[in-house]
Design an enzyme around this catalytic site. Structure first.
Site, short mmCIF file in Angstrom:
data_model
loop_
_atom_site.label_atom_id
_atom_site.label_comp_id
_atom_site.label_asym_id
_atom_site.label_seq_id
_atom_site.Cartn_x
_atom_site.Cartn_y
_atom_site.Cartn_z
N TYR A 86 93.24 52.48 128.68
CA TYR A 86 92.07 52.97 127.92
C TYR A 86 90.84 51.89 128.20
O TYR A 86 90.06 52.55 128.42
CB TYR A 86 92.57 53.15 126.37
CG TYR A 86 91.27 53.25 125.57
CD1 TYR A 86 90.52 54.29 125.38
CD2 TYR A 86 91.07 51.75 124.75
CE1 TYR A 86 89.25 54.06 124.50
CE2 TYR A 86 89.90 52.02 123.68
CZ TYR A 86 89.08 53.21 123.98
OH TYR A 86 87.83 53.07 123.31
N GLU A 144 87.19 46.46 123.06
CA GLU A 144 88.44 46.27 123.86
C GLU A 144 88.06 45.84 125.32
O GLU A 144 89.02 45.50 125.98
CB GLU A 144 89.34 47.44 123.74
CG GLU A 144 89.72 47.64 122.23
CD GLU A 144 90.96 48.69 122.00
OE1 GLU A 144 91.85 48.89 123.11
OE2 GLU A 144 91.41 49.00 121.16
N THR A 193 83.49 50.23 123.25
CA THR A 193 84.57 49.29 122.55
C THR A 193 84.43 47.84 122.85
O THR A 193 84.10 47.37 123.91
CB THR A 193 85.91 50.11 122.83
OG1 THR A 193 87.01 49.09 122.29
CG2 THR A 193 86.25 50.05 124.19
N LYS A 240 87.25 52.39 129.77
CA LYS A 240 86.05 52.25 128.93
C LYS A 240 85.02 51.31 129.80
O LYS A 240 83.94 51.20 129.86
CB LYS A 240 86.35 51.77 127.56
CG LYS A 240 86.86 53.00 126.69
CD LYS A 240 85.92 54.25 126.46
CE LYS A 240 84.48 53.95 125.76
NZ LYS A 240 83.84 55.02 125.37
P1 NAD Z 1 88.31 60.72 119.05
O1 NAD Z 1 89.35 60.67 120.00
O2 NAD Z 1 88.45 60.94 117.59
O3 NAD Z 1 87.33 61.83 119.67
C1 NAD Z 1 87.02 62.03 121.18
C2 NAD Z 1 86.29 63.28 121.00
O4 NAD Z 1 86.04 63.46 122.43
C3 NAD Z 1 87.10 64.45 120.58
O5 NAD Z 1 86.33 65.22 119.88
C4 NAD Z 1 87.24 65.16 121.94
O6 NAD Z 1 87.85 66.60 121.79
C5 NAD Z 1 86.21 64.94 122.85
N1 NAD Z 1 86.56 64.92 124.27
C6 NAD Z 1 87.75 64.19 124.88
N2 NAD Z 1 87.54 64.61 126.20
C7 NAD Z 1 86.33 65.19 126.29
C8 NAD Z 1 85.96 65.83 127.40
N3 NAD Z 1 86.40 65.64 128.64
N4 NAD Z 1 84.83 66.28 127.50
C9 NAD Z 1 84.03 66.75 126.07
N5 NAD Z 1 84.58 66.27 125.01
C10 NAD Z 1 86.00 65.36 125.19
O7 NAD Z 1 87.50 59.40 119.31
P2 NAD Z 1 86.67 58.35 118.48
O8 NAD Z 1 87.57 57.65 117.65
O9 NAD Z 1 85.83 59.10 117.65
O10 NAD Z 1 85.73 57.55 119.43
C11 NAD Z 1 84.54 57.98 119.86
C12 NAD Z 1 84.00 57.06 121.01
O11 NAD Z 1 83.76 55.75 120.22
C13 NAD Z 1 84.94 56.92 122.08
O12 NAD Z 1 83.89 56.57 123.32
C14 NAD Z 1 85.66 55.38 121.83
O13 NAD Z 1 85.79 54.91 122.92
C15 NAD Z 1 84.47 54.85 121.19
N6 NAD Z 1 84.91 53.76 120.03
C16 NAD Z 1 85.88 54.13 119.26
C17 NAD Z 1 86.33 53.11 118.21
C18 NAD Z 1 87.39 53.51 116.99
O14 NAD Z 1 87.71 52.58 116.16
N7 NAD Z 1 87.62 54.66 117.02
C19 NAD Z 1 85.61 52.02 118.37
C20 NAD Z 1 84.77 51.56 119.26
C21 NAD Z 1 84.25 52.43 120.08
O1 DAU Z 2 88.86 47.98 118.99
C1 DAU Z 2 88.24 49.30 119.13
C2 DAU Z 2 89.13 50.23 119.40
O2 DAU Z 2 89.90 50.48 118.26
C3 DAU Z 2 88.75 51.70 119.80
O3 DAU Z 2 88.10 51.32 121.20
C4 DAU Z 2 89.91 52.35 120.17
O4 DAU Z 2 89.46 53.91 120.54
C5 DAU Z 2 90.66 52.75 118.87
O5 DAU Z 2 91.64 53.64 118.92
C6 DAU Z 2 90.98 51.42 118.28
O6 DAU Z 2 92.04 50.81 119.25
P1 DAU Z 2 93.29 49.96 118.50
O7 DAU Z 2 94.42 50.17 119.59
O8 DAU Z 2 93.10 48.59 117.90
O9 DAU Z 2 93.58 50.73 117.20
P2 DAU Z 2 94.96 51.52 116.63
O10 DAU Z 2 94.70 52.15 115.22
O11 DAU Z 2 95.82 52.34 117.59
O12 DAU Z 2 96.02 50.22 116.16
C7 DAU Z 2 95.43 49.21 115.42
C8 DAU Z 2 96.55 48.04 115.38
O13 DAU Z 2 97.63 48.52 114.75
C9 DAU Z 2 96.97 47.58 116.75
O14 DAU Z 2 97.08 46.27 116.64
C10 DAU Z 2 98.19 48.40 116.99
C11 DAU Z 2 98.85 48.48 115.73
N1 DAU Z 2 99.48 49.64 115.43
C12 DAU Z 2 99.18 50.86 115.80
C13 DAU Z 2 99.88 52.01 115.36
C14 DAU Z 2 99.35 53.40 115.95
C15 DAU Z 2 100.75 49.72 114.88
O15 DAU Z 2 101.18 48.31 114.27
N2 DAU Z 2 101.60 50.80 114.56
C16 DAU Z 2 101.14 52.02 115.00
O16 DAU Z 2 101.76 53.00 114.62
#
Ligand code: NAD
Ligand code: DAU
Length: 338
Positions: free
Chosen positions: A150, A125, A123, A154
């Site tokens: 978090y 982050e 990420t 990471k």
């Molecule tokens: P998510 O929370 O939707 O999914 C995570 C998955 O991992 C789930 O299916 C969960 O069951 C599985 N999991 C959790 N713990 C586990 C364990 N101990 N063993 C096996 N499986 C396990 O997450 P996401 O948003 O799909 O993110 C996936 C990856 O991408 C993460 O590594 C996250 O850091 C990274 N990432 C996410 C974003 C984003 O915007 N969502 C952006 C950049 C990077």
């Molecule tokens: O930047 C990549 C990351 O983006 C990933 O690594 C993380 O797994 C993913 O969860 C995401 O993190 P953020 O914290 O940026 O995403 P989130 O959707 O939780 O929040 C986006 C923005 O919105 C952040 O500034 C917090 C704000 N927010 C979030 C929630 C859940 C609100 O204002 N209200 C809310 O209820």
């Protein structure tokens, strides 16, 4: 080729598996997932009968299970993680266990199995927070400065992945991607939370002043970036992946969704800010563009609209997800304010 996808029942993992099986139908994909609250096999009904796909339930911290599933694998694509910042503030321990220890367990098994590539999905982050109103961006040269449990976990996993490359020669690559949006995102994250709360006639919680900025990328573009790195990326290298090139803050996004859904801005509820809330993210993705020819193909306004449509068309999916344990989390997180 045989891929092991960890966390394939989560948001990005699901999109990646569907993408991969349609773009690389000759490959086989093993999805290894613990099925935590965020993992959902209903996401994968479109591929579950595909003979090239197999699901194995397991925990990446379980060395025996990981060793068994790694047998015969060519490429690991490691998504599995605890992924929600707010949950890491409520309880950090599962983040350290899965994101740090789990990654180390996987790395050991990948080394033993002599995989051809270990791709780690990380990420933006890990780089910390940028000032509002500046042109500053994160790039592969930015020093790590994680500020939430978090992002710290990471960052720890990224360091371990690089350590296994430098110490043992494990052929690794890393992507550090910005905020994804699209189908199957768990409705604890901003965009699906806002859409689904509005359908339910609830208020939408905006943290602090709503001026925090994220860099948004449609999930399929992230999958394409990983594909590009697996095909042509250089072993040992990191690639930053991002989307929106202009700053767009949270309140603007919330208002866009409200307008798309024909709702009223009185639905907005400003609530207590997230502790340590990072102010701004912006990713410079010129390295992956120049070296591998990748760039985002999905513009924010069009694909935000399609995402809203997806959640509207898939109400049973998110209603199921929002029942049970989700309600306990929601009450703890928002303390009855929304
Ligand atoms: P998510 O929370 O939707 O999914 C995570 C998955 O991992 C789930 O299916 C969960 O069951 C599985 N999991 C959790 N713990 C586990 C364990 N101990 N063993 C096996 N499986 C396990 O997450 P996401 O948003 O799909 O993110 C996936 C990856 O991408 C993460 O590594 C996250 O850091 C990274 N990432 C996410 C974003 C984003 O915007 N969502 C952006 C950049 C990077
Ligand atoms: O930047 C990549 C990351 O983006 C990933 O690594 C993380 O797994 C993913 O969860 C995401 O993190 P953020 O914290 O940026 O995403 P989130 O959707 O939780 O929040 C986006 C923005 O919105 C952040 O500034 C917090 C704000 N927010 C979030 C929630 C859940 C609100 O204002 N209200 C809310 O209820």
């Amino acid at each position: 080729m045989k891929l092991l996808v960890t966390g394939g029942a989560g948001f990005i993992g699901t999109n990646f598996i569907i993408y991969w099986l349609s773009h690389h139908p000759e490959d086989t994909v093993v999805n290894f997932d613990k099925l935590t609250y965020a993992g959902n096999l209903n996401n994968l009904t479109s591929v579950e009968k595909n003979p090239q796909y197999r699901f194995v339930q397991g925990d990446i911290c379980d060395a025996k299970a990981v060793g068994a599933v790694m047998d015969g694998i060519d490429i690991v694509v490691h998504f599995a993680a605890e992924s929600h910042v707010d949950r890491s503030i409520l309880e950090a321990a599962p983040f350290v266990m899965t994101n740090v220890v789990g990654t180390q367990v996987l790395l050991d098994a990948a080394l033993k199995a002599k995989v051809r590539r270990f791709h780690h999905v990380s990420t933006d982050e890990v780089f910390g927070s940028l000032e509002l109103g500046t042109p500053d961006t994160f790039s592969e040269r930015t020093l790590y400065n994680p500020r939430s449990p978090y992002s710290a976990s990471k960052a720890g996993s990224d360091h371990l992945v690089r350590a296994y490359y430098h110490t043992f020669g494990l052929p690794v690559t890393i992507t550090n991607c910005s905020n994804n949006y699209g189908p199957y995102q768990f409705p604890e994250k901003l965009i699906p939370l806002v859409i689904t709360n509005l359908v339910e006639g609830k208020k939408v919680p905006v943290y602090g002043d709503g001026l925090n900025v994220r860099d948004w990328l449609y999930v399929e573009d992230h999958c394409r970036a990983i594909d590009a790195v697996l095909s042509d990326g250089k072993v040992g290298e990191t690639y930053c992946v991002g989307g929106t090139t202009e700053d767009i803050n949270n309140i603007t996004i919330v208002k866009k969704i409200i307008s798309l859904m024909g709702k009223d801005e009185s639905s907005i509820e400003f609530v207590k800010d997230r502790l340590g809330h990072d102010r701004r993210y912006a990713v410079d993705w010129s390295k992956i563009k120049n070296d591998l020819g990748w760039k985002p193909q999905h513009d924010f306004d069009t694909w935000l609209t399609r995402t809203v449509e997806w959640y509207r068309a898939n109400e049973p999916w998110w209603r199921d997800v929002k029942s049970g344990a989700y309600q306990t989390y929601y009450t703890t997180q928002y303390q009855g304010t929304v």
